[in-house]
Write a protein that holds these residues in place. Structure first.
Motif, PDB file in Angstrom:
ATOM      1  N   UNK A  98     -49.181  -3.210  15.342  1.00 18.11           N
ATOM      2  CA  UNK A  98     -47.994  -2.973  14.531  1.00 18.11           C
ATOM      3  C   UNK A  98     -47.987  -3.876  13.297  1.00 18.11           C
ATOM      4  N   UNK A  99     -48.293  -5.138  13.476  1.00 12.97           N
ATOM      5  CA  UNK A  99     -48.291  -6.065  12.341  1.00 12.97           C
ATOM      6  C   UNK A  99     -49.411  -5.725  11.368  1.00 12.97           C
ATOM      7  N   UNK A 100     -50.563  -5.329  11.901  1.00  5.87           N
ATOM      8  CA  UNK A 100     -51.683  -4.982  11.022  1.00  5.87           C
ATOM      9  C   UNK A 100     -51.356  -3.784  10.143  1.00  5.87           C
ATOM     10  N   UNK A 101     -50.495  -2.885  10.609  1.00 11.83           N
ATOM     11  CA  UNK A 101     -50.129  -1.696   9.836  1.00 11.83           C
ATOM     12  C   UNK A 101     -49.076  -1.994   8.773  1.00 11.83           C
ATOM     13  N   UNK A 102     -48.492  -3.179   8.788  1.00 11.72           N
ATOM     14  CA  UNK A 102     -47.459  -3.527   7.819  1.00 11.72           C
ATOM     15  C   UNK A 102     -48.086  -4.227   6.617  1.00 11.72           C
ATOM     16  N   UNK A 103     -47.583  -3.898   5.417  1.00 13.56           N
ATOM     17  CA  UNK A 103     -48.110  -4.497   4.193  1.00 13.56           C
ATOM     18  C   UNK A 103     -47.687  -5.956   4.098  1.00 13.56           C
ATOM     19  N   UNK A 617     -36.169  -7.396  25.118  1.00 13.27           N
ATOM     20  CA  UNK A 617     -36.564  -6.097  25.666  1.00 13.27           C
ATOM     21  C   UNK A 617     -37.602  -6.280  26.757  1.00 13.27           C
ATOM     22  N   UNK A 618     -37.631  -5.350  27.706  1.00 14.83           N
ATOM     23  CA  UNK A 618     -38.571  -5.384  28.823  1.00 14.83           C
ATOM     24  C   UNK A 618     -39.842  -4.629  28.455  1.00 14.83           C
ATOM     25  N   UNK A 619     -40.978  -5.221  28.747  1.00 14.52           N
ATOM     26  CA  UNK A 619     -42.261  -4.593  28.443  1.00 14.52           C
ATOM     27  C   UNK A 619     -42.466  -3.346  29.288  1.00 14.52           C
ATOM     28  N   UNK A 620     -41.917  -3.328  30.512  1.00 18.24           N
ATOM     29  CA  UNK A 620     -42.123  -2.158  31.373  1.00 18.24           C
ATOM     30  C   UNK A 620     -41.482  -0.904  30.782  1.00 18.24           C
ATOM     31  N   UNK A 621     -40.494  -1.067  29.861  1.00 15.59           N
ATOM     32  CA  UNK A 621     -39.889   0.084  29.190  1.00 15.59           C
ATOM     33  C   UNK A 621     -40.678   0.517  27.975  1.00 15.59           C
ATOM     34  N   UNK A 622     -41.784  -0.156  27.706  1.00 11.36           N
ATOM     35  CA  UNK A 622     -42.605   0.154  26.548  1.00 11.36           C
ATOM     36  C   UNK A 622     -42.519  -0.941  25.508  1.00 11.36           C
ATOM     37  N   UNK A 623     -43.636  -1.213  24.837  1.00  6.48           N
ATOM     38  CA  UNK A 623     -43.647  -2.234  23.792  1.00  6.48           C
ATOM     39  C   UNK A 623     -42.942  -1.669  22.567  1.00  6.48           C
ATOM     40  N   UNK A 624     -41.917  -2.334  22.043  1.00  8.39           N
ATOM     41  CA  UNK A 624     -41.118  -1.767  20.943  1.00  8.39           C
ATOM     42  C   UNK A 624     -41.886  -1.700  19.629  1.00  8.39           C
ATOM     43  N   UNK A 625     -41.396  -0.803  18.740  1.00  2.79           N
ATOM     44  CA  UNK A 625     -41.903  -0.752  17.374  1.00  2.79           C
ATOM     45  C   UNK A 625     -41.384  -1.969  16.610  1.00  2.79           C
ATOM     46  N   UNK A 626     -42.050  -2.260  15.496  1.00  5.33           N
ATOM     47  CA  UNK A 626     -41.634  -3.383  14.646  1.00  5.33           C
ATOM     48  C   UNK A 626     -41.277  -2.829  13.276  1.00  5.33           C
ATOM     49  N   UNK A 627     -40.048  -3.113  12.804  1.00  9.40           N
ATOM     50  CA  UNK A 627     -39.553  -2.649  11.525  1.00  9.40           C
ATOM     51  C   UNK A 627     -39.157  -3.847  10.656  1.00  9.40           C
ATOM     52  N   UNK A 628     -38.893  -3.550   9.380  1.00  7.24           N
ATOM     53  CA  UNK A 628     -38.367  -4.584   8.490  1.00  7.24           C
ATOM     54  C   UNK A 628     -36.870  -4.358   8.312  1.00  7.24           C
ATOM     55  N   UNK A 629     -36.115  -5.437   8.319  1.00  7.49           N
ATOM     56  CA  UNK A 629     -34.668  -5.377   8.109  1.00  7.49           C
ATOM     57  C   UNK A 629     -34.276  -6.439   7.095  1.00  7.49           C
ATOM     58  N   UNK A 630     -33.142  -6.219   6.469  1.00  5.07           N
ATOM     59  CA  UNK A 630     -32.670  -7.203   5.502  1.00  5.07           C
ATOM     60  C   UNK A 630     -32.119  -8.430   6.212  1.00  5.07           C
TER      61      UNK A 630
END
Length: 683
Positions: A98-103, A617-630
């Motif tokens: 996820x981090x590698x895909x972010x500029x 968040x719990x890993x068993x529910x899936x690893x969350x996406x990573x977004x940018x926020x203000x």
């Protein structure tokens, strides 16, 4: 590129602001008087004030810097149970992708193992150390990948960006653990001491699981005893130590179905057994210079209860003094040698000879006392070589040497025999004393019939002979001149140390056993020591907690002392054996902090996460996406977590140019002033 207007006033700012106030006042006065050019006057004043402020245009050549996200991966012992390593690996891979895909964003991965000793998981310490290596202006967020069981939450750092926690584990996890709530470090031998245990269930305990558990108890690696004990209640367990020195008590719970781990189902308690009060009976046959030596030695030890009798008036002494005028205490022979003999740990006969005071049946009782575990020390004087010798009694069956009826009255220096160099009673005694020993002047000639000769006199004749008889011990010293060392004659010698070791060996102190296998632990490293009177190569077999065995060769570090070191790969109970002797030792803490709480939980981390508006968040529910926020916005939601772009930069070059030349400001101010004059003059 970036530009900005800056000011470098030609006058101090207070003066400049005073001029601004004066200019405003003048313009206001012009307006009040109705002058038509008041606004031109104001522009002229503003132009002059602007020139005094000296404006300039600053241009910066900036290089953008990437944002940094810190990922702290908990790899402590509690994170290595169940499928948590797989969950951790999947989560790390997803976050990296996820981090590698972010500029313009970089990821810093910090891996955390077990703390030193028994400190537990120092998660916040690892985060603080990672943040200290990065500029805070570039920090866009931090992520903790853990089971939530940390032991340094009070060290949580202040973050300028969101903090998130990804929890490993499952909602269905449950675990059973054994807690040792109370265990003393020392206990008195043969006296009952109470240990407090508790069995607790944590997490989602399956319905229908029984309210009791199977507990096994083993002392010093012996065959364990099994009990059914209740769960969730304090259990008072009485224990009686049977020997001095280290006693290792191991508790183990039977594994329950589907519990998270068995690592906290066992506990090891090490209790040092000590004697309450050592009771010593000292019987002096007659007053002599060495009598006080024995008394001072035994009285100097606060743990010794001494009963001392000196026979001042033997039966054959008839001087006509009426009995009513005597102040002597009658020798309580029956009470001491029949009724209460078993209460003594050591009996010392100091230059005692048969005078009819102790009947043969009493001396037979002393012999039985030794065979059943007691100890007798005979400090022989000249009477030992006569017909009245204590040797001419039932004690002859337990004494390790026979007198030849010869008493040698000549000077000699006591020496340690080759065997004595290996025996713990005399081992290193020569080096401890320093220098040559003073001479003794009396030696009762002996013929050894058993035991070990550890000290010798002139012409290597036996001076100190030690022996084991049945369950007890006997020592025979063929001289009554040890007191010469105490007086410092010819430099003296280690009289107190010798007699102290001798007395403690006879009272079976573990550190003076001549045949012993022991181990001392420092962290995960154990030092194994094998003491033996026999010569030859030695080895020991180490059985680890997982059942694997390792054979170690021992090196002779000193006469009769063989040692080796071994670093245990895990905490737990280790068994040592050399086919002749066995012992056990526990490495690591009795109850490691890492396994006190094994159920994944975010309770401890919630305050720190909420303070930065992050997510848990719990890993068993899936690893969350990573977004940018203000910055300042909520940084987590269902299935996602956010990082805050920092837009940090590095200034490569700065250029400063005047906004306008001084003559331009002057011309513009003059033009405004002229316009005001013309307008007002024409009116």
């Amino acid at each position: 590129m970036s530009g900005a207007v800056i000011f470098d006033p030609l006058l101090p700012w207070p003066v400049l602001w005073a001029l601004v106030a004066l200019g405003v006042a003048m313009v206001a006065l012009s307006l009040w008087r109705g002058l038509a050019g008041w606004w031109l006057r104001g522009l002229a004043a503003a132009t002059v004030l602007l020139a005094l402020a000296n404006p300039a245009l600053q241009r910066e050549d900036r290089t953008p810097l990437s944002d940094i996200v810190v990922l702290v991966v908990d790899e402590s012992a509690s994170q290595r149970i169940s499928d948590r390593p797989d969950q951790t690996a999947r989560a790390v891979a997803r976050v990296e992708a996820e981090i590698a895909a972010m500029d313009n964003t970089e990821l810093r991965v910090v891996r955390l193992g077990d703390g030193d000793g028994n400190e537990g998981t120092l998660l916040m310490t690892a985060l603080s150390e990672a943040l200290a290596e990065e500029p805070s202006a570039r920090l866009a967020g931090a992520i903790l990948l853990t089971d939530g069981q940390l032991h340094d939450i009070e060290r949580a750092p202040d973050l300028p960006a969101p903090l998130h926690t990804l929890l490993t584990g499952h909602d269905t996890d449950w675990d059973r653990r054994l807690i040792v709530k109370n265990a003393p470090a020392f206990a008195i031998i043969d006296e009952e001491v109470t240990l407090t245990l508790r069995i607790e269930d944590q997490g989602a305990v399956p319905a229908g699981l029984g309210g009791d558990a199977e507990l096994s108890v083993a002392i010093d690696g012996q065959e364990p005893q099994t009990f059914r004990v209740p769960v969730g209640q304090d259990l008072e367990l009485p224990v009686t130590l049977g020997h001095g020195g280290r006693n290792v008590i191991q508790f183990r719970l039977a594994a329950a179905p589907d519990e998270l781990t068995e690592r906290n189902n066992a506990a090891v308690v090490q209790i040092n057994g000590v004697r309450d009060r050592l009771r010593v009976l000292l019987v002096s046959g007659e007053p002599h210079p060495g009598e006080r030596t024995w008394r001072n030695l035994l009285k100097s030890d606060s743990a010794v209860d001494l009963v001392h009798f000196t026979i001042l008036r033997p039966p054959e002494k008839q001087d006509g003094v009426p009995v009513t005028e005597l102040s002597l205490i009658a020798f309580p022979t029956r009470e001491l040698f029949l009724d209460k003999i078993d209460e003594f740990d050591l009996i010392v006969f100091d230059r005692y000879k048969r005078r009819g005071i102790l009947p043969m049946i009493y001396l037979e009782n002393v012999r039985s006392y030794v065979e059943e575990g007691g100890a007798v020390l005979v400090a022989a004087g000249p009477d030992f070589a006569t017909a009245d010798s204590i040797f001419r009694s039932p004690l002859a069956d337990i004494l390790p040497a026979t007198p030849t009826a010869r008493v040698i009255e000549d000077g000699y220096r006591p020496a340690i025999t080759d065997l004595g160099q290996r025996h713990p009673v005399t081992e290193g005694l020569k080096a401890a004393a320093g220098g040559d020993w003073g001479r003794w002047f009396r030696l009762i000639e002996l013929e050894p019939v058993g035991g070990q000769v550890v000290m010798s006199g002139m012409d290597e004749r036996p001076l100190l002979v030690l022996d084991r008889v049945g369950e007890g011990r006997v020592a025979l010293m063929a001289s009554d001149h040890a007191w010469l060392w105490n007086r410092g004659f010819e430099g003296g010698g280690p009289q107190l140390e010798l007699l102290r070791r001798l007395a403690h060996w006879m009272m079976k102190e573990p550190e003076l056993e001549e045949e012993a296998l022991s181990a001392e632990a420092e962290g995960q490293v154990m030092t194994i020591t094998r003491r033996s009177l026999a010569e030859g190569a030695r080895s020991v077999e180490v059985t680890r907690p997982d059942g694997e065995t390792v054979t170690l060769d021992l090196e002779e570090s000193a006469p009769g002392r063989f040692t080796a070191t071994y670093e245990g790969p895990e905490i737990g109970l280790y068994r040592l054996s050399d086919e002749e002797m066995d012992t056990v030792i526990a490495l690591g803490p009795a109850a490691p902090r890492e396994f006190e709480e094994t159920i994944a939980s975010g309770d401890k981390l919630s305050p720190a996460v909420e303070a930065t508006r992050g997510g848990l968040l719990a890993v068993e529910d899936g690893v969350p996406d990573i977004r940018t926020v203000r910055e300042g916005r909520l940084a987590a939601g269902r299935g996602w977590i956010g990082i805050t772009p920092r837009e940090a930069y590095l200034t490569a070059d700065v250029t400063i140019l005047p906004l306008a030349p001084a003559w331009a400001f002057l011309a513009l101010a003059a033009l405004f002033s002229l316009g005001a004059w013309l307008r007002e003059g024409r009116r």
